[in-house]
Design a protein around this motif. Structure first.
Motif, PDB file in Angstrom:
ATOM      1  N   THR A   1       0.679  -1.344  -0.027  1.00  0.00           N
ATOM      2  CA  THR A   1       0.292  -0.111   0.272  1.00  0.00           C
ATOM      3  C   THR A   1       0.567   1.113  -0.015  1.00  0.00           C
ATOM      4  OG1 THR A   1      -1.798  -1.338   1.098  1.00  0.00           O
ATOM      5  CG2 THR A   1      -2.245   1.362   1.434  1.00  0.00           C
ATOM      6  N   LEU A   2       1.962   1.290   0.292  1.00  0.00           N
ATOM      7  CA  LEU A   2       2.894   2.254   0.746  1.00  0.00           C
ATOM      8  C   LEU A   2       3.510   2.308  -0.515  1.00  0.00           C
ATOM      9  CD1 LEU A   2       5.223   2.076   4.257  1.00  0.00           C
ATOM     10  CD2 LEU A   2       3.519   3.656   3.720  1.00  0.00           C
ATOM     11  N   LEU A   3       4.285   1.282  -1.528  1.00  0.00           N
ATOM     12  CA  LEU A   3       4.547   1.664  -2.884  1.00  0.00           C
ATOM     13  C   LEU A   3       3.408   1.893  -4.130  1.00  0.00           C
ATOM     14  CD1 LEU A   3       6.823  -1.665  -2.756  1.00  0.00           C
ATOM     15  CD2 LEU A   3       7.506   0.457  -3.395  1.00  0.00           C
ATOM     16  N   LEU A   4       2.045   2.237  -3.187  1.00  0.00           N
ATOM     17  CA  LEU A   4       0.853   2.439  -4.296  1.00  0.00           C
ATOM     18  C   LEU A   4       0.850   4.316  -4.392  1.00  0.00           C
ATOM     19  CD1 LEU A   4      -1.826  -0.369  -4.386  1.00  0.00           C
ATOM     20  CD2 LEU A   4      -0.231   0.212  -6.360  1.00  0.00           C
ATOM     21  N   THR A   5       0.820   4.328  -2.957  1.00  0.00           N
ATOM     22  CA  THR A   5       0.643   5.677  -2.395  1.00  0.00           C
ATOM     23  C   THR A   5       1.630   6.319  -3.238  1.00  0.00           C
ATOM     24  OG1 THR A   5       1.628   5.566  -0.249  1.00  0.00           O
ATOM     25  CG2 THR A   5      -0.684   4.941  -0.283  1.00  0.00           C
ATOM     26  N   ALA A   6       2.435   5.818  -3.215  1.00  0.00           N
ATOM     27  CA  ALA A   6       4.607   6.759  -4.043  1.00  0.00           C
ATOM     28  C   ALA A   6       4.358   6.740  -5.289  1.00  0.00           C
ATOM     29  CB  ALA A   6       5.298   5.924  -2.930  1.00  0.00           C
ATOM     30  N   GLY A   7       3.340   5.624  -5.630  1.00  0.00           N
ATOM     31  CA  GLY A   7       3.196   6.127  -7.191  1.00  0.00           C
ATOM     32  C   GLY A   7       3.597   4.920  -8.053  1.00  0.00           C
ATOM     33  N   PHE A   8       4.035   3.426  -6.949  1.00  0.00           N
ATOM     34  CA  PHE A   8       5.287   2.295  -7.073  1.00  0.00           C
ATOM     35  C   PHE A   8       4.030   1.235  -7.022  1.00  0.00           C
ATOM     36  CE2 PHE A   8       8.274   5.517  -5.487  1.00  0.00           C
ATOM     37  CZ  PHE A   8       8.847   5.232  -6.862  1.00  0.00           C
ATOM     38  N   ALA A   9       4.686   0.610  -7.645  1.00  0.00           N
ATOM     39  CA  ALA A   9       3.657  -0.711  -8.380  1.00  0.00           C
ATOM     40  C   ALA A   9       4.057  -1.766  -6.806  1.00  0.00           C
ATOM     41  CB  ALA A   9       4.233  -1.598  -9.681  1.00  0.00           C
ATOM     42  N   PRO A  10       3.000  -2.823  -6.778  1.00  0.00           N
ATOM     43  CA  PRO A  10       3.364  -3.375  -5.535  1.00  0.00           C
ATOM     44  C   PRO A  10       4.703  -4.323  -5.850  1.00  0.00           C
ATOM     45  CG  PRO A  10       1.217  -3.431  -6.038  1.00  0.00           C
ATOM     46  CD  PRO A  10       1.586  -3.157  -7.166  1.00  0.00           C
ATOM     47  N   ALA A  11       5.418  -4.440  -4.355  1.00  0.00           N
ATOM     48  CA  ALA A  11       6.752  -5.272  -4.597  1.00  0.00           C
ATOM     49  C   ALA A  11       6.644  -6.403  -4.079  1.00  0.00           C
ATOM     50  CB  ALA A  11       7.700  -4.632  -3.887  1.00  0.00           C
ATOM     51  N   TYR A  12       5.427  -6.812  -2.897  1.00  0.00           N
ATOM     52  CA  TYR A  12       5.039  -7.954  -2.440  1.00  0.00           C
ATOM     53  C   TYR A  12       3.766  -8.893  -3.375  1.00  0.00           C
ATOM     54  CZ  TYR A  12       8.427  -5.740  -0.059  1.00  0.00           C
ATOM     55  OH  TYR A  12       9.235  -5.167   0.899  1.00  0.00           O
ATOM     56  N   PRO A  13       4.098 -10.100  -3.724  1.00  0.00           N
ATOM     57  CA  PRO A  13       3.157 -11.006  -4.605  1.00  0.00           C
ATOM     58  C   PRO A  13       2.525 -11.477  -3.252  1.00  0.00           C
ATOM     59  CG  PRO A  13       4.220 -12.671  -4.019  1.00  0.00           C
ATOM     60  CD  PRO A  13       5.618 -11.124  -3.979  1.00  0.00           C
ATOM     61  N   GLN A  14       1.195 -11.776  -3.511  1.00  0.00           N
ATOM     62  CA  GLN A  14       0.029 -12.551  -2.380  1.00  0.00           C
ATOM     63  C   GLN A  14      -0.740 -13.726  -2.777  1.00  0.00           C
ATOM     64  OE1 GLN A  14      -3.133  -9.908  -1.225  1.00  0.00           O
ATOM     65  NE2 GLN A  14      -4.229 -11.319   0.275  1.00  0.00           N
TER      66      GLN A  14
ATOM     67  N   THR B   1      11.396 -14.471   7.194  1.00  0.00           N
ATOM     68  CA  THR B   1      12.099 -13.656   5.757  1.00  0.00           C
ATOM     69  C   THR B   1      11.130 -13.953   4.651  1.00  0.00           C
ATOM     70  OG1 THR B   1      12.686 -15.939   5.399  1.00  0.00           O
ATOM     71  CG2 THR B   1      14.569 -14.586   6.760  1.00  0.00           C
ATOM     72  N   ALA B   2       9.774 -13.902   5.209  1.00  0.00           N
ATOM     73  CA  ALA B   2       8.743 -13.881   3.815  1.00  0.00           C
ATOM     74  C   ALA B   2       8.111 -12.772   2.840  1.00  0.00           C
ATOM     75  CB  ALA B   2       7.771 -14.530   4.716  1.00  0.00           C
ATOM     76  N   VAL B   3       8.305 -12.862   1.824  1.00  0.00           N
ATOM     77  CA  VAL B   3       8.509 -11.602   1.034  1.00  0.00           C
ATOM     78  C   VAL B   3       7.045 -11.682   0.602  1.00  0.00           C
ATOM     79  CG1 VAL B   3      10.569 -11.017   0.018  1.00  0.00           C
ATOM     80  CG2 VAL B   3       9.679 -12.970  -0.692  1.00  0.00           C
ATOM     81  N   ASP B   4       5.794 -13.191   0.428  1.00  0.00           N
ATOM     82  CA  ASP B   4       4.285 -13.246  -0.081  1.00  0.00           C
ATOM     83  C   ASP B   4       3.806 -12.871   1.160  1.00  0.00           C
ATOM     84  OD1 ASP B   4       2.345 -15.118  -0.319  1.00  0.00           O
ATOM     85  OD2 ASP B   4       3.196 -15.206  -2.529  1.00  0.00           O
ATOM     86  N   VAL B   5       2.867 -12.074   0.701  1.00  0.00           N
ATOM     87  CA  VAL B   5       2.599 -11.368   1.971  1.00  0.00           C
ATOM     88  C   VAL B   5       1.326 -12.789   2.216  1.00  0.00           C
ATOM     89  CG1 VAL B   5      -0.152 -10.190   2.039  1.00  0.00           C
ATOM     90  CG2 VAL B   5       1.244  -9.464   0.644  1.00  0.00           C
ATOM     91  N   THR B   6       0.915 -13.878   1.805  1.00  0.00           N
ATOM     92  CA  THR B   6       0.186 -14.809   2.536  1.00  0.00           C
ATOM     93  C   THR B   6       1.038 -15.387   2.967  1.00  0.00           C
ATOM     94  OG1 THR B   6      -1.538 -14.857   0.400  1.00  0.00           O
ATOM     95  CG2 THR B   6      -0.919 -16.904   2.399  1.00  0.00           C
ATOM     96  N   ILE B   7       2.095 -16.152   3.140  1.00  0.00           N
ATOM     97  CA  ILE B   7       3.116 -16.945   4.333  1.00  0.00           C
ATOM     98  C   ILE B   7       3.378 -15.508   5.492  1.00  0.00           C
ATOM     99  CG2 ILE B   7       5.664 -18.281   4.035  1.00  0.00           C
ATOM    100  CD1 ILE B   7       5.284 -18.702   1.038  1.00  0.00           C
ATOM    101  N   ALA B   8       3.682 -14.335   4.927  1.00  0.00           N
ATOM    102  CA  ALA B   8       4.087 -13.122   6.089  1.00  0.00           C
ATOM    103  C   ALA B   8       2.978 -13.274   7.451  1.00  0.00           C
ATOM    104  CB  ALA B   8       4.878 -12.052   4.837  1.00  0.00           C
ATOM    105  N   GLU B   9       1.794 -13.688   7.118  1.00  0.00           N
ATOM    106  CA  GLU B   9       0.679 -13.531   7.858  1.00  0.00           C
ATOM    107  C   GLU B   9       0.359 -14.804   8.110  1.00  0.00           C
ATOM    108  OE1 GLU B   9      -1.429  -9.378   5.898  1.00  0.00           O
ATOM    109  OE2 GLU B   9      -2.586 -11.882   5.799  1.00  0.00           O
ATOM    110  N   LEU B  10       0.746 -15.328   7.904  1.00  0.00           N
ATOM    111  CA  LEU B  10       0.731 -17.229   8.776  1.00  0.00           C
ATOM    112  C   LEU B  10       1.484 -16.915  10.077  1.00  0.00           C
ATOM    113  CD1 LEU B  10       1.288 -19.990   5.899  1.00  0.00           C
ATOM    114  CD2 LEU B  10      -0.943 -18.621   7.172  1.00  0.00           C
ATOM    115  N   ARG B  11       1.052 -17.782  11.421  1.00  0.00           N
ATOM    116  CA  ARG B  11       0.960 -17.259  12.425  1.00  0.00           C
ATOM    117  C   ARG B  11       1.505 -19.277  12.707  1.00  0.00           C
ATOM    118  NH1 ARG B  11       2.607 -13.867  10.880  1.00  0.00           N
ATOM    119  NH2 ARG B  11       2.478 -11.440  11.483  1.00  0.00           N
ATOM    120  N   LEU B  12       2.576 -20.241  13.230  1.00  0.00           N
ATOM    121  CA  LEU B  12       2.186 -20.713  14.073  1.00  0.00           C
ATOM    122  C   LEU B  12       2.016 -21.065  15.176  1.00  0.00           C
ATOM    123  CD1 LEU B  12       2.743 -24.421  13.916  1.00  0.00           C
ATOM    124  CD2 LEU B  12       4.792 -23.831  14.180  1.00  0.00           C
ATOM    125  N   GLU B  13       1.250 -22.017  15.982  1.00  0.00           N
ATOM    126  CA  GLU B  13       0.844 -21.849  18.094  1.00  0.00           C
ATOM    127  C   GLU B  13       0.591 -23.193  17.890  1.00  0.00           C
ATOM    128  OE1 GLU B  13      -1.700 -19.715  21.189  1.00  0.00           O
ATOM    129  OE2 GLU B  13      -2.817 -19.757  19.099  1.00  0.00           O
TER     130      GLU B  13
END
Length: 263
Positions: free
Chosen positions: A69-82, A232-244
């Protein structure tokens, strides 16, 4: 969620810096730039390059989703895939998670998303929650709701007044790090369901170290929890996973969990 859509990148950067309680000088030091430049960015007098947006976001520990979202507000394409977790490209990740969950048996373990909704679970967790009302186990399953709802595990939790607030405080901390409307709604719902916060801690209270004491037909389970995420995840889906993972706090609990899963 901070989007910055009303005031663009300048407002979004200032909002994240304020949320993280970081001064312009500290942010500049972390990002390898100057306080003057950060000030110019927040006033809209300077326009950042793509690499600087990423560096500032990393310095503020902005979640990967919101870095896009920050990248989009600055005028750049998203860098991290989902990528959907069912995508063939994430098969190695799914396999690794399945092995971790299986390897944790007979002890319960789950994988959840950033709002605590169940993604994967092992047989230990299913055995632990087998007494919960069926409607709480219909996807999407909210693990905090299953644990704290009166139709879930709440009636079996011996130390519900303390442990419920341990969970809710953890959700508050997660909401501060990764703001999300759904998470705020869950916090409000659970706060209405659980007993009032104890005015005086129990004699053995140790702050964040609150074990789960769960009543069973054969006695009581005493469980402690661990949380793990992909650092160290660069994919949105993986970065948001938590193992409890739930671990036995004593030998009696370890033995009963072994028996519970083998039934």
């Amino acid at each position: 969620m901070i989007t910055g859509t009303e005031s663009g990148f300048a407002g979004a950067l200032r909002a994240w810096r304020t949320r993280r309680r970081v001064s312009q000088l500290e942010l500049a030091a972390r990002a390898g730039t100057t306080q003057r430049y950060v000030s110019f960015l927040e006033s809209g007098r300077s326009v950042p390059g793509r690499a600087m947006v990423i560096r500032l976001a990393e310095s503020l520990q902005v979640p990967v989703r919101d870095r896009n979202t920050l990248l989009l507000t600055a005028g750049f394409a998203p860098a991290y895939p989902q990528t959907d977790l069912d995508d063939p490209g994430l098969q190695p990740v799914r396999t690794a998670l399945e092995r971790i969950l299986a390897g944790h048996l007979p002890y319960p373990a789950v994988v959840v998303d950033r709002c605590g909704e169940l993604v994967m679970a092992n047989a230990g967790f299913h055995a632990l929650t087998s007494t919960a009302a069926p409607q709480l186990l219909v996807p999407p399953v909210s693990v905090p709701r299953v644990l704290l709802h009166p139709l879930g595990l709440a009636p079996r939790i011996v130390n519900l007044d303390e442990w419920a607030w341990h969970i809710i405080d953890g959700l508050h901390a997660e909401a501060a790090r990764n703001p999300h409307t759904r998470l705020q709604h869950l916090i409000a719902e659970l706060t209405e369901l659980v007993p009032d916060r104890p005015r005086h801690p129990a004699p053995d209270y140790l702050g964040f170290a609150v074990p789960l004491r769960l009543r069973t037909n054969d006695g009581e389970l005493r469980l402690i929890t661990t949380l793990t995420h992909f650092g160290t995840a660069v994919d949105v889906t993986i970065a948001e996973l938590r193992l409890e993972a739930f671990l036995p706090a004593d030998e009696a609990t370890a033995a009963e969990l072994t028996e519970l899963v083998s039934r």
